[in-house]
Enzyme design. Structure first.
Site, PDB file in Angstrom:
ATOM      1  CB  ALA A  93      -0.912  -0.006   1.224  1.00  0.00           C
TER       2      ALA A  93
ATOM      3  CG  LEU B 146       3.562   3.021  -6.138  1.00  0.00           C
ATOM      4  CD1 LEU B 146       4.480   4.196  -5.840  1.00  0.00           C
ATOM      5  CD2 LEU B 146       4.377   1.870  -6.730  1.00  0.00           C
TER       6      LEU B 146
ATOM      7  CE  LYS C 102       0.151   8.128  -0.344  1.00  0.00           C
ATOM      8  NZ  LYS C 102       0.016   7.410   0.935  1.00  0.00           N
TER       9      LYS C 102
ATOM     10  CG  ASN D 156       5.691   7.916   3.882  1.00  0.00           C
ATOM     11  OD1 ASN D 156       4.601   8.380   4.263  1.00  0.00           O
ATOM     12  ND2 ASN D 156       6.053   6.641   4.104  1.00  0.00           N
ATOM     13  NE  ARG D 157       7.498  16.022   6.980  1.00  0.00           N
ATOM     14  CZ  ARG D 157       8.803  16.187   6.862  1.00  0.00           C
ATOM     15  NH1 ARG D 157       9.628  15.235   7.281  1.00  0.00           N
ATOM     16  NH2 ARG D 157       9.306  17.296   6.328  1.00  0.00           N
ATOM     17  CG  MET D 158       3.201  10.076   1.954  1.00  0.00           C
ATOM     18  SD  MET D 158       3.941  11.383   0.962  1.00  0.00           S
ATOM     19  CE  MET D 158       2.758  11.483  -0.374  1.00  0.00           C
TER      20      MET D 158
ATOM     21  CG  PHE E 199      -3.731   7.641   6.380  1.00  0.00           C
ATOM     22  CD1 PHE E 199      -2.645   6.859   6.051  1.00  0.00           C
ATOM     23  CD2 PHE E 199      -4.523   7.235   7.450  1.00  0.00           C
ATOM     24  CE1 PHE E 199      -2.346   5.696   6.752  1.00  0.00           C
ATOM     25  CE2 PHE E 199      -4.244   6.066   8.156  1.00  0.00           C
ATOM     26  CZ  PHE E 199      -3.148   5.301   7.809  1.00  0.00           C
TER      27      PHE E 199
ATOM     28  CG  ASN F 292      -3.789  -0.255   3.876  1.00  0.00           C
ATOM     29  OD1 ASN F 292      -4.140   0.638   4.643  1.00  0.00           O
ATOM     30  ND2 ASN F 292      -2.716  -1.002   4.094  1.00  0.00           N
TER      31      ASN F 292
ATOM     32  CB  SER G 287       0.378   5.062   9.107  1.00  0.00           C
ATOM     33  OG  SER G 287       0.986   6.279   8.698  1.00  0.00           O
TER      34      SER G 287
ATOM     35  CG  ASN H 273       3.828   9.363   8.407  1.00  0.00           C
ATOM     36  OD1 ASN H 273       4.767   9.778   9.075  1.00  0.00           O
ATOM     37  ND2 ASN H 273       3.986   8.515   7.400  1.00  0.00           N
ATOM     38  CB  THR H 274      -2.542   9.056  11.230  1.00  0.00           C
ATOM     39  OG1 THR H 274      -2.632   9.138   9.805  1.00  0.00           O
ATOM     40  CG2 THR H 274      -3.865   9.490  11.841  1.00  0.00           C
TER      41      THR H 274
ATOM     42  CE  LYS I 177       1.868  -2.001   5.813  1.00  0.00           C
ATOM     43  NZ  LYS I 177       1.843  -1.325   4.492  1.00  0.00           N
TER      44      LYS I 177
ATOM     45  CG  ASN J 218       3.043   0.943   8.120  1.00  0.00           C
ATOM     46  OD1 ASN J 218       3.667   1.656   7.338  1.00  0.00           O
ATOM     47  ND2 ASN J 218       1.737   1.038   8.283  1.00  0.00           N
TER      48      ASN J 218
ATOM     49  CB  THR K 286      11.514   1.248  -0.780  1.00  0.00           C
ATOM     50  OG1 THR K 286      10.634   1.808   0.205  1.00  0.00           O
ATOM     51  CG2 THR K 286      12.717   2.158  -0.950  1.00  0.00           C
TER      52      THR K 286
END
Length: 367
Positions: free
Chosen positions: A69, A71, A73, A118-120, A122, A147, A183, A185-186, A226, A255, A327
Site C-alpha cells: 500500500a 504507491l 493510494k 515519508n510523512r504523507m 493518509f 487498505n 502508520s 504519520n497519523t 498491518k 509498516n 521502495t
C-alpha cells in the site's frame, strides 16, 4: 535496463512526490490506450509457473510478490500495475472522507541508504472516489487488497466507525482488506495496536465484514491487520493474542519504522516512516517472531526492504506466505518483479522445495 538507464535518472531529478504522481498518472493513462496493456505485459510480465503459485483464503496468487500500500493510494492505476508482474497489490490507505495529508515536502529519497522517508499522512480521495476507480478496474487480473484507515480528525475512541464505513462502502470491490493501524504519520494511530482499543476495533471490523458478506454473498473475504516494526517483545505477544482471538485472517509485517539506525543520507533526520533496505532484517525478524507466536496457523504477508530474491526468500522461510515491495520498485523499476520471481525459483530448486508454499516457515522446521 530502460528504467535504470533512462527513466529513473529523469524521475530522480524531480521532486519525489511529483515523480510519484507522474508514474501513477502514466500507468493510468497507458492502461486506457488499446494495445498498451499487452505491451506492458510483454515487456515486464512474469510467466506464471506452478512452483510460485499458491492458494490462500480461497484466493489464487500467480506468484507471491505483491505491491504494498502507498504507491497507488487511490486505486487509479490498478489495470496498469496488474500487467507488470505482481502477484497481487494493495491500494490505499483510504479513509472515509478525502484528506490532503501533511504539509509539503513529505516524501524524501535516501539513495545511499536505498531507502525512503515519508510523512504523507493518509492523503487520499476518500471512499466514494476510490469506489468509482475500482468499479472501472473490474477486469484487473490480480487480487486487489483495500487498505483502510481512519481520518485524522476522527478521535481514537471513534476510530472503529471509520473502518466500518470503509468496509461498508468498498466491500464489493476488494478481494481482501487490510486494517492499517501502524502508520506513524497519523497522530495516535499506532496506539490502536494495543489493549482495549485493538480488541474493540477488530471486533467491529469483523462484525462489518460478516454483515457485508451476508449482504453480498459469495466467498468470505479475508481481513488482515498491518502492524508496525517498532514494538517491544511484550507488546508483540499481547497484540498477537488479541489478533488471534479476534479471528482476523492474517497479519502484514510490517509498516515503516521510526528507527534511523545506520542511515548516512542528509535526509536521515526528516520526520516520518522509513522504508527500504534498512528495514530488511527488522521486518524479517518480526515475521519470524509472529510465526512462532501463532504456531504458523495465521498467514503472514511480509513487507519491508525486499530488494533481492534472497530478501524475499528469507521472509518466506521465516514464515511469510506472501511478500510485498514498494521502495525497491522505486529504485529498481518494473524489472524487479521478473528478477525476484526468477531468483525465487532458483532458491526453491536449490533447497529441494517443489513449491513456494513448502518453503513457508521452513526456518522453524529446520531448527
Amino acid at each position: 535496463m530502460l528504467y535504470k538507464s533512462l527513466i529513473k535518472p529523469l524521475l530522480f531529478r524531480m521532486d519525489p512526490e511529483k515523480a510519484h504522481h507522474l508514474i501513477i498518472n502514466g500507468l493510468h493513462n497507458a492502461s486506457n490506450v488499446p494495445g498498451v496493456k499487452g505491451l506492458l505485459k510483454g515487456l515486464y510480465g512474469v510467466n506464471s509457473t506452478p512452483d510460485l503459485q499458491s492458494e490462500l483464503w480461497g484466493i489464487h496468487f500467480d506468484n507471491p510478490i505483491g505491491l504494498a500500500a502507498g504507491l497507488d493510494k487511490n486505486a487509479k492505476a490498478v489495470p496498469g500495475f496488474s500487467r507488470l508482474g505482481f502477484g497481487f497489490m494493495e491500494v490505499g490507505t483510504v479513509t472515509p472522507k478525502p484528506q490532503v495529508g501533511n504539509e509539503l515536502p513529505r516524501l524524501f529519497r535516501l539513495p545511499e541508504d536505498q531507502a525512503l522517508i515519508n510523512r504523507m499522512g493518509f492523503n487520499n480521495v476518500g471512499i466514494e472516489t476510490m469506489a468509482k476507480h475500482l468499479a472501472k478496474a473490474t477486469h484487473h487480473s490480480i487480487p486487489v487488497a483495500v487498505n483502510i484507515g481512519k481520518n485524522k480528525a476522527t478521535p481514537n475512541e471513534h476510530a472503529e466507525d471509520d473502518y466500518r464505513t470503509c468496509i461498508n462502502k468498498l466491500y464489493g470491490y476488494g478481494d481482501f482488506f487490510v486494517v492499517n493501524i501502524s502508520s506513524p504519520n497519523t497522530p495516535d494511530l499506532r496506539s490502536l495496536q494495543h489493549g482495549d482499543d485493538l480488541y474493540r476495533l477488530l471486533r467491529t471490523v469483523q462484525e462489518e465484514m460478516k454483515a457485508q458478506h451476508n449482504k453480498h454473498g459469495g466467498a468470505v473475504k479475508p481481513i488482515l491487520v498491518k502492524i508496525a516494526p517498532d514494538l517491544e517483545p511484550e507488546e508483540i505477544r499481547y497484540m498477537v493474542q488479541t489478533i488471534v482471538e479476534s479471528g482476523v485472517s492474517g497479519i502484514i509485517a510490517s509498516n515503516t519504522t521510526l528507527s534511523r539506525e545506520g542511515l548516512t543520507h542528509m535526509h536521515k533526520g526528516e520526520a516520518g516512516g522509513l522504508s527500504g533496505l534498512p528495514l530488511t532484517k527488522r521486518s524479517t525478524q518480526l515475521i519470524h517472531t509472529l510465526y512462532e507466536l501463532t504456531e504458523g496457523k495465521l498467514p503472514i504477508i511480509g513487507s519491508g526492504g525486499i530488494f533481492t530474491a534472497q530478501d524475499a526468500y528469507d521472509k518466506i522461510c521465516a514464515g511469510a506466505s506472501l511478500v510485498e515491495v514498494y521502495t525497491a520498485f522505486i529504485y529498481e523499476g518494473p524489472a524487479l518483479l521478473r528478477n525476484l520471481n526468477e531468483g525465487l525459483r532458483k532458491l526453491l530448486q536449490r533447497d529441494g522445495f517443489k513449491s513456494v508454499t513448502e518453503a513457508v516457515g521452513s526456518t522453524h522446521r529446520h531448527r
